[in-house]
Design a protein around this motif. Structure first.
Motif, PDB file in Angstrom:
ATOM      1  N   TYR A 168     -58.773  38.013 -29.137  1.00  0.00           N
ATOM      2  CA  TYR A 168     -57.359  37.729 -28.908  1.00  0.00           C
ATOM      3  C   TYR A 168     -56.678  37.548 -30.258  1.00  0.00           C
ATOM      4  O   TYR A 168     -57.014  36.616 -31.015  1.00  0.00           O
ATOM      5  N   GLU A 169     -55.735  38.429 -30.545  1.00  0.00           N
ATOM      6  CA  GLU A 169     -55.113  38.433 -31.879  1.00  0.00           C
ATOM      7  C   GLU A 169     -54.270  37.173 -32.127  1.00  0.00           C
ATOM      8  O   GLU A 169     -53.987  36.839 -33.268  1.00  0.00           O
ATOM      9  N   LYS A 170     -53.894  36.472 -31.040  1.00  0.00           N
ATOM     10  CA  LYS A 170     -53.071  35.260 -31.236  1.00  0.00           C
ATOM     11  C   LYS A 170     -53.930  34.005 -31.326  1.00  0.00           C
ATOM     12  O   LYS A 170     -53.407  32.894 -31.448  1.00  0.00           O
ATOM     13  N   ILE A 197     -68.481  41.260 -25.413  1.00  0.00           N
ATOM     14  CA  ILE A 197     -67.279  41.186 -26.259  1.00  0.00           C
ATOM     15  C   ILE A 197     -66.177  41.972 -25.545  1.00  0.00           C
ATOM     16  O   ILE A 197     -66.316  43.181 -25.331  1.00  0.00           O
ATOM     17  N   ALA A 198     -65.119  41.272 -25.147  1.00  0.00           N
ATOM     18  CA  ALA A 198     -64.035  41.941 -24.414  1.00  0.00           C
ATOM     19  C   ALA A 198     -62.857  42.230 -25.345  1.00  0.00           C
ATOM     20  O   ALA A 198     -62.463  41.377 -26.146  1.00  0.00           O
ATOM     21  N   VAL A 199     -62.331  43.443 -25.209  1.00  0.00           N
ATOM     22  CA  VAL A 199     -61.193  43.881 -26.040  1.00  0.00           C
ATOM     23  C   VAL A 199     -60.079  44.372 -25.119  1.00  0.00           C
ATOM     24  O   VAL A 199     -60.330  45.085 -24.139  1.00  0.00           O
ATOM     25  N   GLY A 200     -58.849  43.993 -25.464  1.00  0.00           N
ATOM     26  CA  GLY A 200     -57.699  44.344 -24.631  1.00  0.00           C
ATOM     27  C   GLY A 200     -57.180  45.752 -24.887  1.00  0.00           C
ATOM     28  O   GLY A 200     -57.635  46.442 -25.791  1.00  0.00           O
ATOM     29  N   GLY A 204     -52.389  44.645 -25.554  1.00  0.00           N
ATOM     30  CA  GLY A 204     -53.043  43.338 -25.642  1.00  0.00           C
ATOM     31  C   GLY A 204     -53.218  42.656 -24.295  1.00  0.00           C
ATOM     32  O   GLY A 204     -52.836  43.181 -23.242  1.00  0.00           O
ATOM     33  N   PHE A 205     -53.835  41.477 -24.327  1.00  0.00           N
ATOM     34  CA  PHE A 205     -54.007  40.666 -23.118  1.00  0.00           C
ATOM     35  C   PHE A 205     -52.765  39.797 -22.929  1.00  0.00           C
ATOM     36  O   PHE A 205     -52.096  39.438 -23.902  1.00  0.00           O
ATOM     37  N   THR A 206     -52.496  39.417 -21.686  1.00  0.00           N
ATOM     38  CA  THR A 206     -51.418  38.452 -21.443  1.00  0.00           C
ATOM     39  C   THR A 206     -52.003  37.045 -21.639  1.00  0.00           C
ATOM     40  O   THR A 206     -53.231  36.864 -21.587  1.00  0.00           O
ATOM     41  N   SER A 220     -62.201  32.521 -26.487  1.00  0.00           N
ATOM     42  CA  SER A 220     -61.252  33.387 -27.185  1.00  0.00           C
ATOM     43  C   SER A 220     -61.542  33.366 -28.685  1.00  0.00           C
ATOM     44  O   SER A 220     -61.725  32.291 -29.260  1.00  0.00           O
ATOM     45  N   VAL A 221     -61.621  34.558 -29.294  1.00  0.00           N
ATOM     46  CA  VAL A 221     -61.923  34.618 -30.735  1.00  0.00           C
ATOM     47  C   VAL A 221     -60.951  35.555 -31.455  1.00  0.00           C
ATOM     48  O   VAL A 221     -60.470  36.532 -30.888  1.00  0.00           O
ATOM     49  N   SER A 222     -60.703  35.216 -32.731  1.00  0.00           N
ATOM     50  CA  SER A 222     -59.874  36.064 -33.575  1.00  0.00           C
ATOM     51  C   SER A 222     -60.779  36.926 -34.451  1.00  0.00           C
ATOM     52  O   SER A 222     -61.837  36.486 -34.872  1.00  0.00           O
ATOM     53  N   LEU A 223     -60.325  38.145 -34.705  1.00  0.00           N
ATOM     54  CA  LEU A 223     -61.078  39.034 -35.605  1.00  0.00           C
ATOM     55  C   LEU A 223     -60.418  39.078 -36.987  1.00  0.00           C
ATOM     56  O   LEU A 223     -60.671  39.984 -37.766  1.00  0.00           O
ATOM     57  N   GLY A 224     -59.531  38.129 -37.244  1.00  0.00           N
ATOM     58  CA  GLY A 224     -58.880  38.073 -38.547  1.00  0.00           C
ATOM     59  C   GLY A 224     -57.372  38.170 -38.412  1.00  0.00           C
ATOM     60  O   GLY A 224     -56.835  38.326 -37.310  1.00  0.00           O
ATOM     61  N   ALA A 225     -56.708  38.089 -39.564  1.00  0.00           N
ATOM     62  CA  ALA A 225     -55.245  38.000 -39.569  1.00  0.00           C
ATOM     63  C   ALA A 225     -54.554  39.319 -39.247  1.00  0.00           C
ATOM     64  O   ALA A 225     -53.373  39.343 -38.899  1.00  0.00           O
ATOM     65  N   ARG A 226     -55.269  40.424 -39.395  1.00  0.00           N
ATOM     66  CA  ARG A 226     -54.629  41.717 -39.158  1.00  0.00           C
ATOM     67  C   ARG A 226     -54.826  42.189 -37.714  1.00  0.00           C
ATOM     68  O   ARG A 226     -55.888  41.986 -37.135  1.00  0.00           O
ATOM     69  N   ILE A 227     -53.784  42.834 -37.179  1.00  0.00           N
ATOM     70  CA  ILE A 227     -53.877  43.334 -35.799  1.00  0.00           C
ATOM     71  C   ILE A 227     -54.573  44.692 -35.829  1.00  0.00           C
ATOM     72  O   ILE A 227     -54.095  45.630 -36.483  1.00  0.00           O
ATOM     73  N   LEU A 228     -55.671  44.761 -35.146  1.00  0.00           N
ATOM     74  CA  LEU A 228     -56.466  46.001 -35.128  1.00  0.00           C
ATOM     75  C   LEU A 228     -56.099  46.841 -33.912  1.00  0.00           C
ATOM     76  O   LEU A 228     -55.742  46.299 -32.862  1.00  0.00           O
ATOM     77  N   ARG A 229     -56.242  48.135 -34.035  1.00  0.00           N
ATOM     78  CA  ARG A 229     -56.059  48.994 -32.864  1.00  0.00           C
ATOM     79  C   ARG A 229     -57.188  48.687 -31.888  1.00  0.00           C
ATOM     80  O   ARG A 229     -58.282  48.291 -32.299  1.00  0.00           O
ATOM     81  N   THR A 230     -56.898  48.955 -30.622  1.00  0.00           N
ATOM     82  CA  THR A 230     -57.894  48.610 -29.604  1.00  0.00           C
ATOM     83  C   THR A 230     -59.247  49.277 -29.879  1.00  0.00           C
ATOM     84  O   THR A 230     -60.298  48.681 -29.691  1.00  0.00           O
ATOM     85  N   GLU A 231     -59.241  50.520 -30.379  1.00  0.00           N
ATOM     86  CA  GLU A 231     -60.508  51.219 -30.614  1.00  0.00           C
ATOM     87  C   GLU A 231     -61.219  50.717 -31.877  1.00  0.00           C
ATOM     88  O   GLU A 231     -62.398  51.011 -32.093  1.00  0.00           O
ATOM     89  N   THR A 232     -60.500  49.956 -32.710  1.00  0.00           N
ATOM     90  CA  THR A 232     -61.126  49.403 -33.918  1.00  0.00           C
ATOM     91  C   THR A 232     -61.756  48.037 -33.609  1.00  0.00           C
ATOM     92  O   THR A 232     -62.803  47.685 -34.160  1.00  0.00           O
ATOM     93  N   ALA A 233     -61.104  47.284 -32.734  1.00  0.00           N
ATOM     94  CA  ALA A 233     -61.502  45.892 -32.502  1.00  0.00           C
ATOM     95  C   ALA A 233     -62.964  45.748 -32.064  1.00  0.00           C
ATOM     96  O   ALA A 233     -63.707  44.931 -32.620  1.00  0.00           O
ATOM     97  N   ALA A 234     -63.386  46.553 -31.094  1.00  0.00           N
ATOM     98  CA  ALA A 234     -64.769  46.411 -30.606  1.00  0.00           C
ATOM     99  C   ALA A 234     -65.774  46.725 -31.711  1.00  0.00           C
ATOM    100  O   ALA A 234     -66.816  46.074 -31.821  1.00  0.00           O
TER     101      ALA A 234
HETATM  102  N1  SAM Z   1     -50.133  44.237 -28.627  1.00  0.00           N
HETATM  103  C1  SAM Z   1     -50.706  43.405 -29.590  1.00  0.00           C
HETATM  104  C2  SAM Z   1     -49.753  43.192 -30.727  1.00  0.00           C
HETATM  105  O1  SAM Z   1     -49.079  44.153 -31.092  1.00  0.00           O
HETATM  106  O2  SAM Z   1     -49.760  42.127 -31.290  1.00  0.00           O
HETATM  107  C3  SAM Z   1     -51.998  44.003 -30.168  1.00  0.00           C
HETATM  108  C4  SAM Z   1     -53.040  44.406 -29.223  1.00  0.00           C
HETATM  109  S1  SAM Z   1     -54.385  45.126 -30.095  1.00  0.00           S
HETATM  110  C5  SAM Z   1     -53.726  46.647 -30.553  1.00  0.00           C
HETATM  111  C6  SAM Z   1     -55.523  45.539 -28.854  1.00  0.00           C
HETATM  112  C7  SAM Z   1     -56.666  44.587 -28.658  1.00  0.00           C
HETATM  113  O3  SAM Z   1     -57.472  44.537 -29.822  1.00  0.00           O
HETATM  114  C8  SAM Z   1     -56.285  43.154 -28.379  1.00  0.00           C
HETATM  115  O4  SAM Z   1     -56.047  42.930 -27.005  1.00  0.00           O
HETATM  116  C9  SAM Z   1     -57.502  42.386 -28.859  1.00  0.00           C
HETATM  117  O5  SAM Z   1     -58.496  42.331 -27.862  1.00  0.00           O
HETATM  118  C10 SAM Z   1     -58.000  43.245 -30.013  1.00  0.00           C
HETATM  119  N2  SAM Z   1     -57.539  42.775 -31.324  1.00  0.00           N
HETATM  120  C11 SAM Z   1     -56.832  43.464 -32.232  1.00  0.00           C
HETATM  121  N3  SAM Z   1     -56.666  42.756 -33.351  1.00  0.00           N
HETATM  122  C12 SAM Z   1     -57.284  41.575 -33.155  1.00  0.00           C
HETATM  123  C13 SAM Z   1     -57.483  40.413 -33.966  1.00  0.00           C
HETATM  124  N4  SAM Z   1     -57.001  40.306 -35.196  1.00  0.00           N
HETATM  125  N5  SAM Z   1     -58.188  39.399 -33.433  1.00  0.00           N
HETATM  126  C14 SAM Z   1     -58.695  39.470 -32.178  1.00  0.00           C
HETATM  127  N6  SAM Z   1     -58.537  40.536 -31.381  1.00  0.00           N
HETATM  128  C15 SAM Z   1     -57.856  41.580 -31.858  1.00  0.00           C
END
Ligand code: SAM
Length: 247
Positions: A168-170, A197-200, A204-206, A220-234
């Motif tokens: 969860y990016e938040k 490991i679940a990825v949205g 993203g997830f609600t 719920s875990v963060s993968l860091g400060a940057r938002i990753l594309r869904t295919e990168t996160a896993a």
């Molecule tokens: N819609 C969201 C936004 O723009 O902030 C981003 C969703 S991200 C593209 C898709 C999925 O990747 C997320 O649901 C989450 O599971 C995972 N993900 C991406 N970056 C992440 C991060 N920094 N920490 C944890 N999960 C992340």
């Protein structure tokens, strides 16, 4: 090879179907060539080809092999269905890195249209991608690609895993690295343990989904400060876990 195509006596192996075609027609293998055969579960052998036909290849066993390229911890990638062919990339790369299982699922913001009629064919295609990636990565086992789960089904299935993390990016309290280290210290990442490991999806997830997941036992875990594309996160989650466990 799937077990049903791996008929063997103590001395010989018979390869049929797509694999026979691939060897004979695509690879243009010849009598006398040596190849490694695996039943995709627990046995690898070095064989010498003795007869090639387009539908059937026979070979004699030269040596039992004892290579083990499998990770001790079984990681299940639960991936909300992404758009286009991203699921194929996730299965291919996830298999190379060492995932044990893929669980595609539908969540509230899944964009892709789910077509139950095309489901069986698509799962079959994804399973084939996993098999090819496992072969190229010299894995002993082919990861299983399961049929698409509903959100509710995923919540239930996650209870079978020893640990379930939801990316969860938040999330600002729990980073993946300390979560892994805590799990290690608690003896939850030993051989045979199952980690989900679940990825949205792209959107993203609600917040409600995160709350439901936590109620179902996910963390719920963060993968860091940057938002990753869904295919990168896993891939990041998988790689970080294996880095920490040394696999
Ligand atoms: N819609 C969201 C936004 O723009 O902030 C981003 C969703 S991200 C593209 C898709 C999925 O990747 C997320 O649901 C989450 O599971 C995972 N993900 C991406 N970056 C992440 C991060 N920094 N920490 C944890 N999960 C992340």
């Amino acid at each position: 090879l799937p077990p049903e195509q791996f008929h063997q006596t103590t001395q010989t192996v018979t390869i049929e179907g797509d694999d026979a075609h691939h060897l004979a027609r695509v690879m243009r293998a010849e009598v006398g060539d040596k190849v490694i055969c695996s039943n995709g579960i627990d046995r690898e052998v070095l064989v010498r080809l003795t007869e090639l036909d387009k539908g059937c290849v026979t070979a004699e066993i030269v040596e039992e092999l004892s290579m083990d390229a499998e990770a001790a911890v079984q990681v299940w990638i639960a991936q909300s269905l992404p758009k286009g062919d991203k699921m194929e990339t996730i299965i291919q790369k996830g298999t190379e890195i060492g995932a044990a299982r893929f669980l595609p699922f539908l969540s509230e913001r899944t964009i892709v249209q789910y077509d139950a009629k095309k489901e069986a064919k698509r799962t079959e295609r994804w399973q084939k991608i996993a098999k090819e990636a496992a072969e190229q990565a010299h894995r002993n086992r082919v990861p299983q690609v399961e049929s698409v789960y509903t959100w509710k089904q995923l919540m239930q299935r996650a209870k079978e895993a020893d640990i379930a993390w939801i990316c969860y990016e938040k999330e600002d309290g729990q980073q993946l690295k300390p979560a892994i280290q805590q799990a290690q210290a608690a003896g939850q990442l030993t051989a045979g343990k199952q980690v989900l490991i679940a990825v949205g999806p792209e959107g993203g997830f609600t917040e409600q989904e995160i709350a439901q997941a936590e109620a179902a036992g996910f963390r719920s875990v963060s993968l860091g400060a940057r938002i990753l594309r869904t295919e990168t996160a896993a891939m990041v989650g998988l790689t970080c876990l294996f880095y920490e466990t040394g696999e």
